[in-house]
Design an enzyme around this catalytic site. Structure first.
Site, PDB file in Angstrom:
ATOM      1  CE  LYS A 220      -3.014  26.195 -23.236  1.00 16.47           C
ATOM      2  NZ  LYS A 220      -2.147  27.337 -22.976  1.00 16.47           N
ATOM      3  NE  ARG A 254       2.702  24.337 -19.185  1.00 19.97           N
ATOM      4  CZ  ARG A 254       1.458  23.876 -19.098  1.00 19.97           C
ATOM      5  NH1 ARG A 254       0.689  23.855 -20.165  1.00 19.97           N
ATOM      6  NH2 ARG A 254       0.991  23.425 -17.960  1.00 19.97           N
TER       7      ARG A 254
HETATM    8  C1  7PM Z   1      -7.497  23.333 -19.324  1.00 19.23           C
HETATM    9  C2  7PM Z   1      -7.185  24.395 -20.144  1.00 19.23           C
HETATM   10  C3  7PM Z   1      -6.516  22.682 -18.623  1.00 19.23           C
HETATM   11  C4  7PM Z   1      -5.892  24.849 -20.243  1.00 19.23           C
HETATM   12  C5  7PM Z   1      -5.211  23.124 -18.743  1.00 19.23           C
HETATM   13  C6  7PM Z   1      -4.905  24.231 -19.520  1.00 19.23           C
HETATM   14  C7  7PM Z   1       0.008  27.320 -20.113  1.00 19.23           C
HETATM   15  C8  7PM Z   1       0.590  27.238 -18.859  1.00 19.23           C
HETATM   16  C9  7PM Z   1      -1.342  26.214 -18.843  1.00 19.23           C
HETATM   17  C10 7PM Z   1       0.687  28.036 -21.158  1.00 19.23           C
HETATM   18  C11 7PM Z   1       2.420  28.472 -19.558  1.00 19.23           C
HETATM   19  C12 7PM Z   1      -2.713  23.526 -20.165  1.00 19.23           C
HETATM   20  C13 7PM Z   1      -3.510  24.700 -19.702  1.00 19.23           C
HETATM   21  N1  7PM Z   1      -1.173  26.659 -20.091  1.00 19.23           N
HETATM   22  N2  7PM Z   1       1.787  27.800 -18.581  1.00 19.23           N
HETATM   23  N3  7PM Z   1      -0.270  26.549 -18.072  1.00 19.23           N
HETATM   24  N4  7PM Z   1       1.886  28.585 -20.819  1.00 19.23           N
HETATM   25  N5  7PM Z   1       3.595  29.055 -19.334  1.00 19.23           N
HETATM   26  O1  7PM Z   1      -2.830  23.221 -21.374  1.00 19.23           O
HETATM   27  O2  7PM Z   1       0.229  28.183 -22.289  1.00 19.23           O
HETATM   28  O3  7PM Z   1      -2.026  22.877 -19.372  1.00 19.23           O
HETATM   29  S1  7PM Z   1      -2.743  25.389 -18.264  1.00 19.23           S
END
Ligand code: 7PM
Length: 273
Positions: A220, A254
């Site tokens: 992130k 995750r």
């Molecule tokens: C750009 C920025 C692309 C952030 C993708 C993301 C989470 C999630 C995501 C989390 C849960 C990523 C994020 N982040 N679901 N979905 N918790 N439960 O890193 O922190 O995939 S999207």
């Protein structure tokens, strides 16, 4: 503590690794859907080999700043992948906030719903209440399109905690057993670097709500801000963040980098009292 998740009961006395599988067509739009399917299935199988405990399958509707994807597009992306993987030895989570996608994914063999909207979409509570699926309730501030513009809190940990407590109450009132629920402060979803760091420092406070905690920090932008590294070069930072999360009480992390995270957690486990 056990997490009831469709066909599975996960023993969370050891922290679990949720591997991220994105089903996103590349720019070669002709045949893009088929290529995305093949790539996602191959990636999923690799993450299982690397030791993932859960797979989180998403059609990219929830990314901060992302344009919303239509329900049909999301179904077209994720359903074939879930159908292909149904029957694997670990739970499949569907990353969506759309009730119809939840319903179809669970019918196709998914065991868990990962909802960045914490079941606030119209009809979402009813869809999952009728099933045995596990559910991750995540906090965010604002809509994915604009939530990083001006995040604001009086006390971020208190506000996120209150929100998650209210969503747990809504879920149990809808008939969802506490054993099926897991909570997530939603790193990067309407949070500044300062907010994210405060949440990570205080992660333990969320375990007091009585259900397991999931933490998603992998690659992130907060890690980019801290290290000065581009998104493809944040594995070390991501693993540090996963280890800190587990040390502060997270039961599920995750992550993109399953193999490295599994190794780090093995070392942690070896000295855990
Ligand atoms: C750009 C920025 C692309 C952030 C993708 C993301 C989470 C999630 C995501 C989390 C849960 C990523 C994020 N982040 N679901 N979905 N918790 N439960 O890193 O922190 O995939 S999207």
């Amino acid at each position: 503590m056990f997490f009831h998740c469709g066909k599975f009961k996960l023993d969370l006395s050891q922290p679990k690794v949720m591997g991220i599988v994105n089903v996103t067509p590349d720019s070669f739009s002709d045949g893009g859907r088929h290529l995305a399917f093949e790539a996602a299935v191959e990636h999923a199988r690799r993450l299982i080999e690397e030791g993932a405990d859960i797979l989180d399958i998403g059609g990219e509707s929830t990314r901060p700043g992302a344009d919303p994807v239509s329900e049909q597009q999301e179904l077209d992306r994720v359903l074939p992948v879930i159908e292909e993987l149904a029957g694997i030895s670990i739970p499949i989570s569907i990353d969506t906030y759309k009730p119809e996608v939840m319903r179809a994914a669970l019918a196709a063999g998914a065991d868990m719903v990962n909802d960045v909207n914490a079941l606030q979409s119209e009809g979402a509570l009813d869809v999952v209440a009728k099933t045995t699926a596990g559910i991750c309730l995540m906090h965010k501030q604002g809509a994915p399109q604009n939530m990083q513009q001006q995040p604001h809190y009086q006390q971020v940990s208190v506000e996120v905690n209150t929100f998650l407590r209210e969503r747990l109450a809504a879920a149990t009132a809808a008939g969802i057993a506490l054993e099926r629920l897991i909570i997530d402060p939603g790193f990067g979803f309407g949070k500044s670097l300062e907010h994210n760091l405060a949440l990570l420092k205080n992660l333990h406070a969320f375990t007091l709500l009585g259900v397991p905690v999931l933490a998603g920090l992998s690659r992130k932008s907060m890690l980019g801000t801290i290290t000065g590294r581009e998104v493809g070069d944040r594995m070390a930072a991501s693993i540090a963040a996963a280890l800190i999360s587990v040390q502060r009480g997270a039961s599920v992390v995750r992550v993109h980098d399953v193999r490295a995270t599994v190794d780090v957690l093995k070392v942690w486990r070896a000295i855990k009292e």
